[in-house]
Design an enzyme around this catalytic site. Structure first.
Site, mmCIF file in Angstrom:
data_model
loop_
_atom_site.group_PDB
_atom_site.id
_atom_site.type_symbol
_atom_site.label_atom_id
_atom_site.label_comp_id
_atom_site.label_asym_id
_atom_site.label_seq_id
_atom_site.Cartn_x
_atom_site.Cartn_y
_atom_site.Cartn_z
ATOM 1 N N LYS A 182 0.848 -1.200 0.000
ATOM 2 C CA LYS A 182 0.000 0.000 0.000
ATOM 3 C C LYS A 182 0.876 1.240 0.000
ATOM 4 O O LYS A 182 1.718 1.422 0.864
ATOM 5 C CB LYS A 182 -0.897 0.020 1.244
ATOM 6 C CG LYS A 182 -1.708 1.318 1.372
ATOM 7 C CD LYS A 182 -2.741 1.206 2.455
ATOM 8 C CE LYS A 182 -2.399 1.924 3.732
ATOM 9 N NZ LYS A 182 -2.468 3.394 3.634
ATOM 10 N N ASP A 199 -3.420 4.171 -2.162
ATOM 11 C CA ASP A 199 -4.351 4.746 -1.181
ATOM 12 C C ASP A 199 -4.394 6.258 -1.425
ATOM 13 O O ASP A 199 -3.914 7.047 -0.613
ATOM 14 C CB ASP A 199 -3.836 4.397 0.216
ATOM 15 C CG ASP A 199 -4.831 4.727 1.312
ATOM 16 O OD1 ASP A 199 -5.974 5.107 0.990
ATOM 17 O OD2 ASP A 199 -4.461 4.596 2.493
ATOM 18 N N LYS A 238 -7.124 8.188 -2.060
ATOM 19 C CA LYS A 238 -8.313 8.845 -1.490
ATOM 20 C C LYS A 238 -8.734 10.051 -2.328
ATOM 21 O O LYS A 238 -8.869 11.176 -1.820
ATOM 22 C CB LYS A 238 -8.067 9.270 -0.042
ATOM 23 C CG LYS A 238 -7.853 8.097 0.905
ATOM 24 C CD LYS A 238 -8.016 8.509 2.348
ATOM 25 C CE LYS A 238 -7.889 7.354 3.311
ATOM 26 N NZ LYS A 238 -6.528 6.820 3.436
ATOM 27 N N HIS A 242 -10.840 12.771 -4.306
ATOM 28 C CA HIS A 242 -12.119 13.454 -4.025
ATOM 29 C C HIS A 242 -12.083 14.811 -4.736
ATOM 30 O O HIS A 242 -11.429 15.741 -4.274
ATOM 31 C CB HIS A 242 -12.260 13.646 -2.507
ATOM 32 C CG HIS A 242 -13.576 14.209 -2.085
ATOM 33 N ND1 HIS A 242 -13.967 14.277 -0.776
ATOM 34 C CD2 HIS A 242 -14.605 14.722 -2.796
ATOM 35 C CE1 HIS A 242 -15.169 14.814 -0.691
ATOM 36 N NE2 HIS A 242 -15.573 15.106 -1.909
ATOM 37 N N ILE A 300 -14.022 16.950 -8.577
ATOM 38 C CA ILE A 300 -15.105 16.838 -9.562
ATOM 39 C C ILE A 300 -14.849 15.585 -10.419
ATOM 40 O O ILE A 300 -13.695 15.141 -10.550
ATOM 41 C CB ILE A 300 -15.230 18.102 -10.452
ATOM 42 C CG1 ILE A 300 -13.936 18.388 -11.207
ATOM 43 C CG2 ILE A 300 -15.661 19.296 -9.615
ATOM 44 C CD1 ILE A 300 -14.070 19.507 -12.234
ATOM 45 N N THR A 346 -11.927 15.412 -13.016
ATOM 46 C CA THR A 346 -10.581 15.455 -12.431
ATOM 47 C C THR A 346 -10.224 14.128 -11.773
ATOM 48 O O THR A 346 -9.092 13.646 -11.889
ATOM 49 C CB THR A 346 -10.508 16.612 -11.412
ATOM 50 O OG1 THR A 346 -10.856 17.813 -12.093
ATOM 51 C CG2 THR A 346 -9.127 16.761 -10.814
ATOM 52 N N ARG A 384 -4.054 -6.162 14.180
ATOM 53 C CA ARG A 384 -2.885 -6.330 15.032
ATOM 54 C C ARG A 384 -2.671 -7.802 15.359
ATOM 55 O O ARG A 384 -3.630 -8.469 15.758
ATOM 56 C CB ARG A 384 -3.047 -5.545 16.341
ATOM 57 C CG ARG A 384 -2.898 -4.033 16.156
ATOM 58 C CD ARG A 384 -1.473 -3.665 15.775
ATOM 59 N NE ARG A 384 -1.287 -2.250 15.501
ATOM 60 C CZ ARG A 384 -1.369 -1.688 14.295
ATOM 61 N NH1 ARG A 384 -1.659 -2.415 13.224
ATOM 62 N NH2 ARG A 384 -1.143 -0.397 14.136
ATOM 63 N N GLN A 392 -4.185 2.624 17.074
ATOM 64 C CA GLN A 392 -5.410 1.972 16.632
ATOM 65 C C GLN A 392 -6.226 1.580 17.865
ATOM 66 O O GLN A 392 -5.687 1.026 18.812
ATOM 67 C CB GLN A 392 -5.096 0.716 15.796
ATOM 68 C CG GLN A 392 -4.351 0.991 14.494
ATOM 69 C CD GLN A 392 -5.246 1.560 13.401
ATOM 70 O OE1 GLN A 392 -6.411 1.906 13.645
ATOM 71 N NE2 GLN A 392 -4.708 1.672 12.199
ATOM 72 N N ARG A 434 2.662 -0.851 10.747
ATOM 73 C CA ARG A 434 3.757 -0.861 11.718
ATOM 74 C C ARG A 434 4.139 -2.218 12.308
ATOM 75 O O ARG A 434 5.335 -2.458 12.509
ATOM 76 C CB ARG A 434 3.459 0.164 12.826
ATOM 77 C CG ARG A 434 3.559 1.592 12.303
ATOM 78 C CD ARG A 434 2.851 2.579 13.180
ATOM 79 N NE ARG A 434 1.400 2.395 13.130
ATOM 80 C CZ ARG A 434 0.535 3.121 13.805
ATOM 81 N NH1 ARG A 434 0.972 4.076 14.604
ATOM 82 N NH2 ARG A 434 -0.757 2.897 13.695
HETATM 83 O O1 C5P Z 1 0.525 0.847 11.082
HETATM 84 P P1 C5P Z 1 -0.907 0.443 10.929
HETATM 85 O O2 C5P Z 1 -1.106 -1.057 10.792
HETATM 86 O O3 C5P Z 1 -1.807 1.063 11.976
HETATM 87 O O4 C5P Z 1 -1.301 1.079 9.510
HETATM 88 C C1 C5P Z 1 -2.605 1.051 9.021
HETATM 89 C C2 C5P Z 1 -2.696 1.767 7.721
HETATM 90 O O5 C5P Z 1 -4.060 1.852 7.353
HETATM 91 C C3 C5P Z 1 -2.158 3.188 7.723
HETATM 92 O O6 C5P Z 1 -1.618 3.448 6.423
HETATM 93 C C4 C5P Z 1 -3.382 4.032 7.970
HETATM 94 O O7 C5P Z 1 -3.284 5.296 7.398
HETATM 95 C C5 C5P Z 1 -4.459 3.217 7.248
HETATM 96 N N1 C5P Z 1 -5.811 3.432 7.749
HETATM 97 C C6 C5P Z 1 -6.170 3.210 9.072
HETATM 98 N N2 C5P Z 1 -7.455 3.400 9.483
HETATM 99 C C7 C5P Z 1 -8.384 3.805 8.617
HETATM 100 C C8 C5P Z 1 -8.054 4.051 7.284
HETATM 101 C C9 C5P Z 1 -6.737 3.836 6.882
HETATM 102 O O8 C5P Z 1 -5.338 2.818 9.874
HETATM 103 N N3 C5P Z 1 -9.624 3.938 9.040
#
Ligand code: C5P
Length: 238
Positions: A31, A58, A60, A62, A64, A67, A183, A192, A213
């Site tokens: 990603k 990723d 995201k 957003h 018109i 574009t 996790r 998280q 991570r």
């Molecule tokens: O390091 P970690 O496992 O928390 O990374 C999760 C990834 O998913 C990060 O790139 C974070 O920006 C993305 N993400 C998230 N929660 C969301 C949407 C995206 O953690 N709701």
């Protein structure tokens, strides 16, 4: 079979490339987020293409419809497996994104990437929605936007693993889910809050599990990713 998506949330291109080199044999999806896309996007795309790996942009998007369609066209390349957009851009914008992904893939003679929609960001709470003029709570809004994304032809939505069972019940199993907040058992959660283990996320039906991570900050990222894949596969083997 659910697939592991490794979030390359690192500030430097050489760190991202090192992770790709360490992990590509595991056939994971990488990603690339805003940090990589704006910071060193072209270099990373070249690195991923030369190693023939699949990736999720990723982005995201957003804006018109025209574009966003142009942005999606620029992101459709060999290896681009998923591109995402914001459902709040509206039905017409989402339709334009899906059309652009399919048309550009046809031109390049490659398989079209999935277009996924982000519904309500997890950082947005009930009060924020009120300020934005949206009635109802986060989950109500997320479900409504998921329906709009499905109507626009999106492949699925980004959501919490805790929402997967309901979404699959409403929209069917072919409507895909991509879930961050995963996790490994016993891992620190970082920032998280509502997490699931890889096995739990697979068990509720998540199609793509995003992990950052716990892999990228591990002393041995290959072993960490391998352990997560084993946890995911333990469900299928049950
Ligand atoms: O390091 P970690 O496992 O928390 O990374 C999760 C990834 O998913 C990060 O790139 C974070 O920006 C993305 N993400 C998230 N929660 C969301 C949407 C995206 O953690 N709701």
């Amino acid at each position: 079979m659910a697939q592991l998506v490794v979030a390359l949330d690192v500030p430097e291109a050489n760190q991202a490339e090192a992770l790709i080199d360490q992990l590509y044999e595991l056939d994971v999806i990488f990603k690339i987020g805003l940090e990589g896309l704006y910071g060193y996007g072209e270099r990373l795309f070249a690195a991923m293409q030369s190693r023939d790996v699949r990736y999720f942009v990723d982005a995201k998007l957003h804006d018109i419809p025209r574009t966003v369609a142009a942005g999606v066209r620029a992101l459709v390349r060999p290896g681009a497996h998923i591109i995402n957009i914001h459902a709040l851009g509206g039905l017409e914008m989402m339709r334009a994104a899906v059309q652009a992904a399919n048309d550009r893939a046809d031109e390049l003679r490659i398989s079209a990437p999935h277009v996924f929609a982000v519904t309500i960001l997890t950082s947005i709470g009930a009060e924020d929605l009120g300020e934005l003029g949206l009635s109802g709570g986060p989950s109500e809004n997320a479900t409504r936007l998921a329906a709009l994304a499905r109507d626009a032809g999106c492949s699925g939505v980004v959501c919490s693993a805790h929402e997967v069972a309901d979404l699959k019940q409403f929209f069917g199993h072919d409507f895909l889910t991509l879930t961050p907040g995963i996790r490994p058992p016993g891992d620190s959660h970082g920032d998280q809050k509502r997490v699931m283990t890889p096995a739990q996320a697979v068990a509720v039906g998540s199609d793509y599990l995003v992990v950052g991570r716990p892999i990228t900050e591990a002393a041995d990222p290959f072993a960490a990713a391998q352990a997560i894949i084993a946890d995911m596969q333990s469900v299928a083997a049950r």
